[in-house]
Scaffold this active site. Structure first.
Site, PDB file in Angstrom:
ATOM      1  N   GLU A  15       0.839  -1.195   0.000  1.00 26.91           N
ATOM      2  CA  GLU A  15       0.000   0.000   0.000  1.00 26.91           C
ATOM      3  C   GLU A  15       0.874   1.245   0.000  1.00 26.91           C
ATOM      4  OE1 GLU A  15      -2.842  -0.303   3.158  1.00 26.91           O
ATOM      5  OE2 GLU A  15      -3.699  -2.152   2.385  1.00 26.91           O
ATOM      6  N   HIS A  75      -8.676  10.103   3.804  1.00 26.34           N
ATOM      7  CA  HIS A  75      -8.465   9.045   2.807  1.00 26.34           C
ATOM      8  C   HIS A  75      -8.743   9.640   1.436  1.00 26.34           C
ATOM      9  CE1 HIS A  75      -8.514   5.302   0.648  1.00 26.34           C
ATOM     10  NE2 HIS A  75      -8.063   4.694   1.726  1.00 26.34           N
ATOM     11  N   ARG A  92      -0.866   9.139   1.746  1.00 27.09           N
ATOM     12  CA  ARG A  92      -2.250   9.582   1.667  1.00 27.09           C
ATOM     13  C   ARG A  92      -2.405  11.099   1.720  1.00 27.09           C
ATOM     14  NH1 ARG A  92      -5.265   5.079   5.511  1.00 27.09           N
ATOM     15  NH2 ARG A  92      -5.081   3.362   4.035  1.00 27.09           N
ATOM     16  N   HIS A 101     -10.730  10.153   7.570  1.00 28.19           N
ATOM     17  CA  HIS A 101     -10.516   8.708   7.641  1.00 28.19           C
ATOM     18  C   HIS A 101      -9.892   8.253   8.952  1.00 28.19           C
ATOM     19  CE1 HIS A 101      -9.900   4.670   6.202  1.00 28.19           C
ATOM     20  NE2 HIS A 101      -8.593   4.757   6.310  1.00 28.19           N
ATOM     21  N   ARG A 155      -0.178   8.689   9.555  1.00 29.11           N
ATOM     22  CA  ARG A 155      -0.148   7.232   9.714  1.00 29.11           C
ATOM     23  C   ARG A 155       0.248   6.536   8.418  1.00 29.11           C
ATOM     24  NH1 ARG A 155      -4.525   2.930   9.056  1.00 29.11           N
ATOM     25  NH2 ARG A 155      -5.474   4.543   7.796  1.00 29.11           N
TER      26      ARG A 155
END
Length: 524
Positions: free
Chosen positions: A116, A241, A288, A349, A384
């Protein structure tokens, strides 16, 4: 009054893991889990992407995972915490698998590892695109096998009990003695007296309205801890997100997992241009915060309401196998991913800040612990790394458990007063609360969203102050119910986000202020 040894507020991965471990180790102790909706309703349940952990030591290493986490955290991670979580993570996942969790494997029975955004290696384990749901299923099955765990669904913890509730002496060394809890069925508020209380209440996405979080994510644990004078930090770092399914509504939105971009999907604007490579050389696999700001920038330039995720060049059979829920949900919205682009927007998110804890989940309030998204451990720093959240929840639940095994909490002899709502009346109708909730959400999206500036934050602070006094008047006059309690909590959380945003004078991780020099590219 209900008395228990261990009170856990929240029934996601963090709370249930802790409950299972405590109940197994202390079969004669009472463990009470309070959750305000159905026992399975939590942010854990909706986690699609997976759990990041190092299992392939030939291709990957703890050091590489540590480095990726530190890069994502943009200089604000606690390196000691990062090393601890990443090195303990695989043990906690193997433990979960021993309890019955099933993750995707190849023909040889080896774990299938995904990649990811922000990860340099393939290290994310999945259960198709419903990883969180599989973890929640496993934990609930385990919980139901343990007779000393009492699960209280549809019970809303409204306030933590500290000396403020029964002593006129003002002290800086506060302790927690349990919580006041609203039975949402009977609408009665009662006292749970506990030797030890753990907040595992999840996130606060509903503060923004447009969010990938479920309806229960109203920041309750953080707000309760704030009112109990616990230390709260890093609330400005909210991860948006990049790819929530856009359907024109401002409510909870369906998440299109980051793993879809890891699988090879492209982001395009309405003209069909693949724009991410203009913002970051990693393209769609940038972190992100960068992808969210790039989308925000494209939408502001064009005036369009969304951008698009293009999966049409991917093998549709393989896509459906990996992402069956996403495929079917899109199909239900008349989007065939094999032929159609998926309209997406950034949505609130994940919160990287929260209730500050040490390496054993201890807060600044005695006998009060926190784990999961409501906590600020130092793992995430300013942003994160994808799929580190469930890892953190499992590790910190175990850390709290280990601490409580060595330092067993004592039963208090203090007399705890019952909840006092004398002189209050029932609030008739819910329209006024709905209107104020929507007003708060619009305020936060407009002034404290993906991209902020100092003028907007000042406006947000002034408008929120008015809303706070309106909410407080309702709270003082009326008996508490769920919508009023949630509004009260969201106003508290919004205040923390705005004030801590105003206190930050540089762009870092998930926080981006137009008034400060950008640290990524001039285009952004």
């Amino acid at each position: 009054m209900l008395e228990t040894n261990f009170l856990i507020i929240g029934s996601g991965a963090a709370g249930l893991t802790l409950a299972v471990k405590l109940a197994t180790e202390f079969p004669k102790k009472k463990i009470t889990v309070v959750t305000k909706a159905h026992q399975s309703e939590s942010n854990t349940k909706y986690a699609q992407g997976g759990v990041a952990a190092v299992f392939d030591l030939k291709e990957d290493s703890f050091q590489k995972h540590i480095e990726d986490t530190l890069i994502a955290g943009d200089g604000l991670c606690d390196k000691t915490v990062v090393e601890m979580v990443i090195k303990e993570g695989p043990k906690r996942l193997r433990e979960l698998m021993d309890w019955g969790a099933k993750f995707d494997t190849d023909a040889d029975g080896e774990l299938t590892l995904g990649r990811e955004g922000g990860h340099s290696k393939f290290r994310v384990i999945h259960h198709k695109d419903t990883t969180g749901n599989e973890i929640e299923r496993t934990l609930l099955e385990r919980v139901n096998q343990l007779p000393n765990i009492t699960l209280l669904p549809h019970h809303f913890a409204i306030d933590l009990i500290t000396e403020h509730h029964f002593s006129e002496e003002r002290t800086e060394n506060l302790s927690c003695y349990g919580a006041y809890v609203l039975d949402q069925i009977s609408e009665n508020i009662f006292t749970i007296k506990a030797d030890c209380t753990t907040l595992a209440s999840g996130g606060m996405g509903q503060v923004y309205g447009h969010t990938t979080n479920p309806a229960v994510a109203t920041g309750d644990g953080i707000a309760m801890a704030y009112r109990a004078k616990a230390r709260i930090q890093n609330m400005e770092f909210i991860q948006f997100h990049p790819t929530a399914l856009y359907d024109g509504n401002n409510g909870a939105s369906f998440l299109i997992s980051e793993a879809v971009r890891g699988f090879g999907a492209f982001l395009r604007n309405k003209k069909g241009e693949r724009f991410m490579l203009e913002y970051d050389e990693r393209g769609e696999l940038a972190s992100r915060d960068i992808v969210s700001r790039a989308i925000d920038s494209e939408m502001k330039k064009s005036g369009d309401d969304c951008v698009f995720l293009d999966c049409t060049h991917l093998d549709s059979v393989d896509f459906k196998k990996h992402f069956p829920t996403i495929f079917e949900t899109c199909l239900q919205r008349n989007i065939n991913v094999a032929k159609d682009w998926i309209p997406v927007v950034p949505a609130s998110h994940y919160l990287c800040g929260g209730v500050v804890v040490d390496m054993y989940g201890k807060t600044s309030v005695e006998n009060l612990f926190a784990c999961g998204e409501c906590s600020c451990t130092g793992l995430h720093g300013a942003n994160r790394l994808a799929s580190n959240s469930l890892l953190e929840a499992l590790v910190y639940a175990d850390r709290i458990f280990q601490y409580l095994c060595k330092h067993k909490p004592l039963r208090t002899t203090k007399a705890i007063p019952e909840w006092n709502d004398e002189g209050t009346v029932l609030l008739k109708g819910s329209d006024v609360l709905q209107q104020k909730t929507e007003q708060l959400q619009r305020l936060m999206r407009r002034y404290a969203g993906v991209v902020r500036n100092n003028s907007d934050l000042e406006k947000a602070s002034a408008q929120l102050e008015v809303l706070y006094f309106e909410m407080e008047a309702l709270y003082q006059k009326h008996k508490l119910n769920t919508p009023l309690s949630e509004l009260r909590n969201m106003v508290n959380v919004a205040h923390l986000i705005i004030q801590q945003s105003m206190n930050r004078n540089e762009n870092c991780g998930g926080y981006f202020n137009d008034d400060y020099k950008t640290y990524i590219t001039e285009k952004l």
